[in-house]
Enzyme design. Structure first.
Site, PDB file in Angstrom:
ATOM      1  N   ARG A 161       0.824  -1.208   0.000  1.00  0.00           N
ATOM      2  CA  ARG A 161       0.000   0.000   0.000  1.00  0.00           C
ATOM      3  C   ARG A 161       0.856   1.255   0.000  1.00  0.00           C
ATOM      4  O   ARG A 161       1.796   1.356   0.779  1.00  0.00           O
ATOM      5  CB  ARG A 161      -0.880   0.037   1.240  1.00  0.00           C
ATOM      6  CG  ARG A 161      -1.924  -1.037   1.296  1.00  0.00           C
ATOM      7  CD  ARG A 161      -2.581  -1.033   2.665  1.00  0.00           C
ATOM      8  NE  ARG A 161      -3.609  -2.049   2.763  1.00  0.00           N
ATOM      9  CZ  ARG A 161      -3.347  -3.324   3.003  1.00  0.00           C
ATOM     10  NH1 ARG A 161      -2.101  -3.720   3.178  1.00  0.00           N
ATOM     11  NH2 ARG A 161      -4.328  -4.196   3.078  1.00  0.00           N
ATOM     12  N   ARG A 167     -23.023 -11.855  -8.400  1.00  0.00           N
ATOM     13  CA  ARG A 167     -23.346 -10.476  -8.786  1.00  0.00           C
ATOM     14  C   ARG A 167     -22.211  -9.530  -8.495  1.00  0.00           C
ATOM     15  O   ARG A 167     -22.047  -8.524  -9.169  1.00  0.00           O
ATOM     16  CB  ARG A 167     -24.538  -9.986  -7.949  1.00  0.00           C
ATOM     17  CG  ARG A 167     -25.844 -10.495  -8.333  1.00  0.00           C
ATOM     18  CD  ARG A 167     -26.858  -9.697  -7.569  1.00  0.00           C
ATOM     19  NE  ARG A 167     -27.132  -8.480  -8.296  1.00  0.00           N
ATOM     20  CZ  ARG A 167     -28.348  -8.060  -8.550  1.00  0.00           C
ATOM     21  NH1 ARG A 167     -29.382  -8.740  -8.110  1.00  0.00           N
ATOM     22  NH2 ARG A 167     -28.542  -6.959  -9.217  1.00  0.00           N
ATOM     23  N   ASP A 188     -31.233  -5.813 -12.092  1.00  0.00           N
ATOM     24  CA  ASP A 188     -31.936  -7.078 -12.168  1.00  0.00           C
ATOM     25  C   ASP A 188     -32.655  -7.121 -13.510  1.00  0.00           C
ATOM     26  O   ASP A 188     -33.035  -6.077 -14.034  1.00  0.00           O
ATOM     27  CB  ASP A 188     -33.003  -7.153 -11.064  1.00  0.00           C
ATOM     28  CG  ASP A 188     -32.468  -7.859  -9.845  1.00  0.00           C
ATOM     29  OD1 ASP A 188     -31.278  -8.205  -9.870  1.00  0.00           O
ATOM     30  OD2 ASP A 188     -33.236  -8.049  -8.887  1.00  0.00           O
ATOM     31  N   GLU A 197     -28.139 -10.211  -0.496  1.00  0.00           N
ATOM     32  CA  GLU A 197     -26.891  -9.686  -1.045  1.00  0.00           C
ATOM     33  C   GLU A 197     -26.891  -8.165  -1.079  1.00  0.00           C
ATOM     34  O   GLU A 197     -25.864  -7.546  -0.865  1.00  0.00           O
ATOM     35  CB  GLU A 197     -26.587 -10.306  -2.410  1.00  0.00           C
ATOM     36  CG  GLU A 197     -27.370  -9.757  -3.595  1.00  0.00           C
ATOM     37  CD  GLU A 197     -28.752 -10.373  -3.707  1.00  0.00           C
ATOM     38  OE1 GLU A 197     -29.148 -11.129  -2.807  1.00  0.00           O
ATOM     39  OE2 GLU A 197     -29.448 -10.095  -4.695  1.00  0.00           O
ATOM     40  N   ASP A 198     -28.058  -7.544  -1.305  1.00  0.00           N
ATOM     41  CA  ASP A 198     -28.126  -6.075  -1.271  1.00  0.00           C
ATOM     42  C   ASP A 198     -27.717  -5.556   0.093  1.00  0.00           C
ATOM     43  O   ASP A 198     -27.014  -4.574   0.228  1.00  0.00           O
ATOM     44  CB  ASP A 198     -29.531  -5.505  -1.483  1.00  0.00           C
ATOM     45  CG  ASP A 198     -30.344  -6.198  -2.510  1.00  0.00           C
ATOM     46  OD1 ASP A 198     -30.498  -7.408  -2.363  1.00  0.00           O
ATOM     47  OD2 ASP A 198     -30.793  -5.514  -3.425  1.00  0.00           O
TER      48      ASP A 198
END
Lengths: 686, 744
Positions: free
Chosen positions: A393, A497, A513, A601-602
């Site tokens: 990083r 997704r 969707d 999942e949302d």
């Protein structure tokens, strides 16, 4: 003749007088001023007459020849073994094939280890780094109070081992030679600390939260300007140590020399420190952290949490994670022999610096110190950064929100690839988006939706994620679009997704969707809004979470239309980095949970983004408000959603979701002006 | 003619007088003056020459004329370097005392020539580079010629190259310096340490506690936080002028240009070349150069001859391998060419690594991994390579270019250690000027939603419209989140109304009287402002509903209910869930009427626009929420003469505020609620005036003026505004949180 001479005499005479005055006056003036007050001219290094002729310190030939003796070959050098470095004491080849995997020695019942060490081990076991197979491990972790590490089967001189040593003063400090093992040590002393090899940790008590931890609670970012700065001596119990208008210098109080202070216990038990003391911390601008005592770094954590700027002494100890955290941006560091200057130094700080320091304390607390899990993960990530040096990083990823744990270097090490650093980097997200359409098992191919989305001037590509049982339509069956259309055969899992597909070429993703219904102008406007908020989710349909008092748990609903905390990913814009974060930072069990349950999942994605940004998502107007994807109405489905929210909240250790009550509309939205003047006039037609 | 006639007339009358005693008088006068003159002259120059002859600081002198000091063979030798030294153990900070500028003072010992008992010199008196370095220190702010006030002492004994000196005698010379004191606070500069065959990585001269700025430290000899690692100066820096090369593909991917490589390394490199063909180039020393060609300026590959260092500009990556020493002058050449150095030198402490972030400008490869280097380098994206190239060049320009830049960086690092609280930040050390210019670091960078309970302070600027003012106060006081009301009374000729006449409101009301009628008084950071949020409001804005104002700040109706929830919710969830526009965007200006700036192509200048537009770039501060920190910025940090300009013109203070906030945060404003005509009793403010053509011209002038002062156009144009979630939705009005929005 005479007259001529006299004619010259006068001017000459006056000229001489003038000269006398001009030359004499300054000299007289000089004499009149006593020598001590005279302005002194600096005697500088001489300009040598022959400075151009001086020889160079080295001949040009000599510098480039620099004959390399046999001793400079790799093997010779290595045999010298003067001390441990990552290059000499760590075998990075173990980490090349499987990546950064961590093995934890199973602790049998015969080995009593402390609660803190239990928490450390549990954190690793629940993390994405953990492996049960020592063959594929890159790093072996053992707790500091495990006896006889040398007897372990894979010890191998300590190579690739990391010992968490959280109890300063235990037997490990009594002449234990870690060999080639790294020590992650609380409060290390400079004598025992191997720079670039060991890791400095903060000291924390047994009761420290395993995960989550309390969020920063700073009330006022700005201390009141005019009042003299307040300095709080952390770790002193009684209230009379605290004076609002004065600086408290520890030597005034203890009256002891710095030498004698090393072994002085600062305060025995800080877990019992009560709210009175805490409150005073919150009211202070600066907190003095006493050095060299066992709890010094715990006081540091307390100060960070309270948003009180720590005042550290530069001698004697390594601040926690000093390898990656730039303490100069969050603390005042001063040499203890300059303590008498502290007051003026603090008062001389510009308000902008004080403001920045205060914010940085809060950021550090939340990013690295608020829980055992964060401390452990930070330690592991520091080691990982050392092993994969080329993909480590940059400074800003560690030292700016959201912090090193949430900015994955496996995604990129370039600032402009992340959604968080556009301003600092002076760049902006690319002006196109990729639409990712999920076609589930019951869905028809979304022909109309593809056409609407492809109609947007900002659309770069359309990806259809085919998770239907039946095979996808043939090439020619899809609608003709100006942008490329790619069909990806999914693994029929919900978490697909959010997989970081390499075909996604833009910063922005429009997640859809098959059943979503959006018009081109809705897409256009939402994308323009997203460009202003690239780190957030920008979407159309919303949900809200709330605390259910009767059941004492979280609940989730679409029945609170005045506010929202979740934007459904059935139609939402977000940065492609979140796909990476979702897939690579969340542990596998959590993703499996999403695959099992529907419509969770949302929520997980919203949890993740809220945890990163600490901000609510953004809602934009949608024309057909009531034609949402039919949400599961039966009680079991509702129960399932509620279950999800509670499980995620317990995994995150707190509720990261934040409510919002605003919607971003076009500037002239539904104003009483001619529709023709409005850019997004189609948004208003019903 | 005329004059001579006059003289002739006057002449004869005077001559007789001159002739006798006056002549004597004149001569006496003349000699007195002359004597005085001579005396002054002597007086003027004499004492000076006496003073300075002792210090031989007369400007023009030759190095060969410096005093000679004989070192007896038995004079003391300092201890060897103490490896455990740290700033808090071996450095005497008390000598640095308190310095309000937080700047250390550096003394340079005068130059001497040291010889041993047999008159054999101990070392070269001084090299060109060391002289440049000392000159640079002497010309800097760090320098003092007062040995008693100095904090750091730099001996003029030149130890840049260990080969040119005799170790024991040099040490003896150091030990007899006036303030040696075991080497405390002495700073030595060395670039080429060690001797064959072992080549120590630090200067071998015994130096006790002296700080060493060394050019080839390894981790084992480097005293972290005490020594300073410096580059090895390359004289090519001054000789060759390589202009910075722009981004774009380069001919070679990887290049090695060093001449004296260990055979093992060379064979590794050649193996890489054989494997990857054209993209790798390994150069070596030319064997058949014609007379008069400097061999240091040429490199060869087979029969091809390349110019050095120009060839470095043709490569993306340049290998810098350790030789006998860890520090290589080639590093400086490589950086100058803007080629990304691939550093292969285990345990090497990179130059100025204490402050410079080498990750941004170089790739470090462990010696063992040399064979894998190609694939590691190939994995770096082109965009990042270009940034590294720019960074490499910037490091050279700022810290490698000359002895002066090396000296200044070294002193600054030591200065930062002594005054760590005033140390230079990471960005200042590492960001190239172009990045410093283009990047924006928001002063309110923490994503923190301020707690709801705090409320906001309303500031009403008023002159004498008492009736209208009272109406505004009454209206604003209806907003639930108001915590204090501040009236800024800008009229010096009239006293504010008596206390009894003011409207009775539920929050504290305070009147501040100003000394002068200035518009900037509105943006003064008054001590009375105790909240983070400020609502600036004109004394004639009465058309906003309480709902609209409250929405601008936060939520009203849910508050009680959620407050209860909070009290009983788990302790970890203490952040109030409700958040409203300003609280969600605390780093922005959140206002009601929006305005736009446009580029007028015909006139090629900026234009102010208040018509019905689809975009917004400013909000009027006639009624706007913002963070009180911006008041401080406006009052004390406004660039140029903008503040005075605003006060003189009595206009555009809101545009100035918009510029300021957009410039420091890099973010756009938030316009709240729909457009409405601002109706006001006297119709002089905002829209009433805005319709006036001259007013528009003046506002446009403001934008152009401010854009030129800021040197850029900071305003950001957006196409959105903030409405309540259910604004104009098909939903029962009484269930909406903010039903009363947008009504006229």
């Amino acid at each position: 003749m005479q007259s001529r001479r006299r004619k010259y005499l006068w001017p000459i005479l006056s000229a001489f007088w003038l000269l006398l005055v001009l030359l004499g006056a300054p000299r007289l003036q000089q004499l009149a001023i006593p020598p001590g007050l005279r302005p002194k001219t600096l005697t500088s290094w001489p300009r040598w007459l022959d400075q151009e002729l001086l020889p160079s310190f080295v001949g040009p030939e000599e510098l480039s020849k620099d004959p390399c003796p046999p001793s400079c070959s790799t093997h010779e050098w290595r045999s010298q073994k003067l001390g441990c470095l990552m290059e000499t004491c760590f075998d990075t080849s173990r980490c090349q094939s499987q990546g950064f995997k961590v093995f934890v020695y199973p602790i049998g019942p015969t080995q009593p280890i402390s609660e803190v060490h239990h928490k450390v081990l549990a954190s690793i076991e629940g993390s994405r780094y953990h492996t049960v197979n020592p063959e594929e491990a890159c790093l072996f972790v053992l707790p500091g109070d495990a006896l006889g590490p040398q007897l372990l089967p894979l010890w191998n001189g300590g190579q690739n081992h990391l010992i968490f040593h959280l109890h300063p003063g235990s037997w490990l400090d009594l002449g234990f030679d870690p060999g080639q093992a790294m020590m992650a040590r609380a409060n290390p002393t400079p004598e025992t600390f191997r720079l670039g090899f060991d890791v400095s940790l903060p000291f924390f008590p047994q009761s420290y939260p395993q995960r989550g931890g309390s969020q920063s609670q700073l009330v006022h970012l700005i201390p009141t300007w005019r009042r003299p700065v307040g300095l709080r001596h952390v770790g002193s119990g009684s209230s009379n140590q605290w004076d609002q208008n004065a600086i408290l210098i520890p030597s005034d109080r203890h009256g002891e020399t710095s030498k004698g202070r090393r072994d002085r216990p600062c305060k025995q038990d800080h877990t019992t420190e009560q709210s009175e003391d805490q409150k005073r911390l919150y009211n202070s601008t600066f907190c003095f952290i006493p050095p060299n005592c066992r709890l010094g770094s715990f006081h540091l954590l307390q100060a960070l949490k309270a948003g009180c700027i720590p005042v550290l002494l530069s001698r004697g100890w390594e601040p926690p994670f000093s390898e990656v955290i730039d303490w100069g941006t969050s603390a005042i560091v001063i040499d203890e022999r300059h303590l008498h200057q502290l007051k003026s130094a603090l008062q001389g700080l510009p308000p902008a610096r004080v403001l920045a320091l205060r914010q940085q304390t809060q950021f550090l607390w939340d990013a690295y110190f608020s829980s055992v899990e964060k401390i452990v993960y930070t330690t592991l990530e520091i080691v990982r950064d050392r092993i994969f040096r080329a993909a480590s990083r940059p400074w800003l990823l560690w030292n700016a929100p959201p912090g090193g744990l949430l900015a994955l270097p496996t995604f990129s090490t370039h600032l402009a690839d992340f959604p968080f650093y556009y301003q600092r980097h002076g760049s902006r997200p690319s002006g196109r988006f990729s639409a990712l359409i999920w076609v589930g098992s019951l869905d028809q191919p979304p022909m109309k939706l593809i056409q609407e989305v492809a109609g947007s001037q900002h659309c770069a590509q359309i990806l259809v994620l085919w998770s239907n049982e039946s095979p996808p339509p043939a090439q020619g069956k899809w609608p003709q679009t100006t942008v490329p259309l790619i069909v990806i055969e999914g693994k029929k899992k919900k978490s697909d997704r959010f997989f970081p597909y390499s075909t996604i070429s833009t910063d922005a993703i429009l997640s859809l969707d098959a059943r979503s219904s959006l018009s081109t102008s809705e897409v256009d406007f939402a994308f323009v809004v997203w460009l202003s908020f690239p780190e957030r989710i920008v979407g159309f349909q919303t949900r809200s979470h709330f605390w259910d008092e009767t059941n004492g748990s979280w609940d989730y609903t679409d029945q609170r239309p005045n506010e929202f905390s979740v934007v459904l990913t059935a139609a939402a814009f977000y940065h492609r980095y979140y796909h990476n974060l979702f897939t690579h930072s969340l542990p596998a069990p959590l993703r499996d949970l999403v695959d099992e349950l529907s419509a969770c999942e949302d929520i997980l994605m919203n949890f993740l983004v809220a945890e990163v940004t600490k901000l609510p998502p953004i809602k934009v107007p949608q024309r057909k408000q009531l034609q949402e994807v039919p949400s599961p109405q039966h009680p079991r489905a509702e129960q399932q959603l509620k279950n999800c929210v509670n499980r995620f909240a317990s995994w995150f250790g707190r509720m990261p979701l934040v409510h919002s009550q605003l919607r971003l509309d076009p500037v002239l939205f539904k104003d009483q002006v001619s529709v023709l003047r409005k850019k997004y006039r189609h948004l208003e037609r019903l | 003619m005329c004059a001579s006639v006059k003289y002739n007339i006057r002449g004869p009358a005077l001559i007789p007088r001159m002739k006798t005693k006056h002549r004597l008088y004149y001569i006496t006068l003349f000699s007195v003056v002359l004597l005085g003159l001579i005396a002054t002259g002597v007086f003027q120059f004499w004492p000076h020459s006496i003073e300075s002859s002792s210090d031989w600081a007369v400007e023009k002198r030759s190095v060969h004329d410096v005093p000679v000091v004989k070192l007896p063979a038995d004079s003391p030798i300092p201890e060897r370097g103490d490896l455990s030294c740290r700033m808090h153990t071996c450095f005497d900070v008390y000598r640095c005392g308190f310095n309000p500028k937080n700047k250390i003072k550096v003394y340079i010992y005068s130059l001497k020539k040291y010889v041993d008992d047999f008159e054999v010199p101990v070392s070269n008196t001084i090299s060109r580079e060391y002289n440049e370095l000392l000159t640079a220190i002497s010309d800097s702010d760090f320098y003092t010629d007062d040995i008693n006030r100095a904090c750091l002492f730099v001996p003029s004994i030149d130890v840049l190259n260990q080969k040119t000196l005799r170790i024991k005698e040099t040490a003896q010379a150091l030990a007899q310096l006036a303030r040696w004191d075991r080497g405390t606070n002495q700073l030595l500069f060395n670039m080429l340490p060690g001797e064959p065959p072992d080549y120590n990585t630090a200067l071998d001269v015994p130096r006790d506690r002296a700080l060493l700025a060394g050019g080839g430290f390894s981790t084992w000899t480097y005293r972290q936080g005490y020594d300073v690692s410096i580059p090895v100066y390359s004289s090519l820096s001054a000789e060759v002028d390589l202009p910075e090369r722009g981004p774009g593909p380069r001919r070679y991917f990887l290049l090695s240009s060093q001449m004296a490589l260990h055979p093992e390394y060379r064979s590794d490199l050649e193996a890489l070349q054989a494997k990857h063909g054209e993209s790798v180039l390994v150069l070596e020393k030319c064997t058949n150069l014609s007379e008069g060609v400097l061999s240091t300026r040429k490199r060869c590959h087979k029969d091809q001859v390349f110019d050095y260092p120009q060839v470095l500009q043709e490569a993306s990556f340049c290998v810098v391998l350790r030789g006998a020493r860890l520090g290589q002058a080639a590093l400086s050449d490589v950086l100058q060419a803007g080629c990304v150095p691939v550093i292969i030198a285990d345990s090497y402490v990179l130059p100025f690594s204490e402050v410079l972030d080498w990750k941004r400008a170089s790739v470090v490869i462990p010696e063992e991994k040399m064979r894998e280097m190609y694939s590691v380098l190939r994995s770096i994206p082109q965009r990042q390579i270009e940034e590294m190239q720019r960074q490499a060049r910037w490091f050279w320009e700022a810290y490698f270019q000359s002895m002066k830049s090396i000296a200044m960086a070294t002193l600054q690092i030591i200065n930062d250690r002594i005054y760590p609280y005033a140390a230079i930040s990471y960005e200042e050390w590492n960001d190239p000027p172009a990045v410093k210019w283009s990047s924006v670091s928001n002063p309110l960078f923490l994503p923190l939603i301020p707690p709801q309970s705090q409320g906001f302070t309303a500031i009403v600027l008023t002159y004498d419209r008492v009736e209208s003012l009272f109406r505004v106060i009454t209206e604003v006081s209806k907003v639930p989140s108001l915590s204090k009301l501040l009236v800024v009374w800008n009229n010096q000729n009239k006293n504010p109304p008596e206390d009894s006449l003011w409207p009775k409101i539920r929050v504290p009301l305070k009147v501040v009287r100003t000394a002068e009628n200035k518009l900037s008084n509105r943006f003064f950071p008054y001590d009375e402002i105790e909240t983070e949020a400020v609502l600036a409001i004109d004394d004639d804005i009465i058309m906003l509903t309480a709902d609209e104002l409250q929405f601008g700040y936060e939520m009203r109706k849910l508050r009680l209910k959620q407050g209860k929830q909070l009290a009983r919710g788990p302790a970890a969830h203490q952040r109030p869930p409700a958040s409203q526009v300003w609280r969600e965007f605390p780093d922005r200006l959140v206002g009601y009427p929006g305005r736009l700036h446009l580029w007028d192509h015909e006139m090629s200048k900026w234009k102010y626009e208040s018509e019905w537009t689809n975009e917004v770039s400013m909000v009027l501060t006639g009624v706007a929420f913002y963070h009180k920190y911006f008041n401080y910025l406006y009052t004390y940090k406004m660039p140029g003469d903008i503040k005075n300009w605003v006060d003189a013109h009595m206009n555009c203070e809101d545009i100035a505020m918009n510029f300021l906030v957009a410039n420091v945060t890099g973010k756009a404003v938030i316009k709240v609620t729909p457009r409405k005509k601002f109706k006001c009793p006297e119709c002089t403010a905002i829209d009433g005036l805005s319709l006036d053509q001259t007013h528009m011209v003046e506002r446009s002038e403001c934008i152009n003026k401010f854009a030129s002062v800021f040197g850029t156009m900071p305003l950001k144009v957006v196409e959105h505004r903030a409405d309540p979630v259910l604004y104009k939705d098909d939903f029962p009005e009484k269930l909406k949180s903010f039903p009363n929005i947008g009504s006229l």
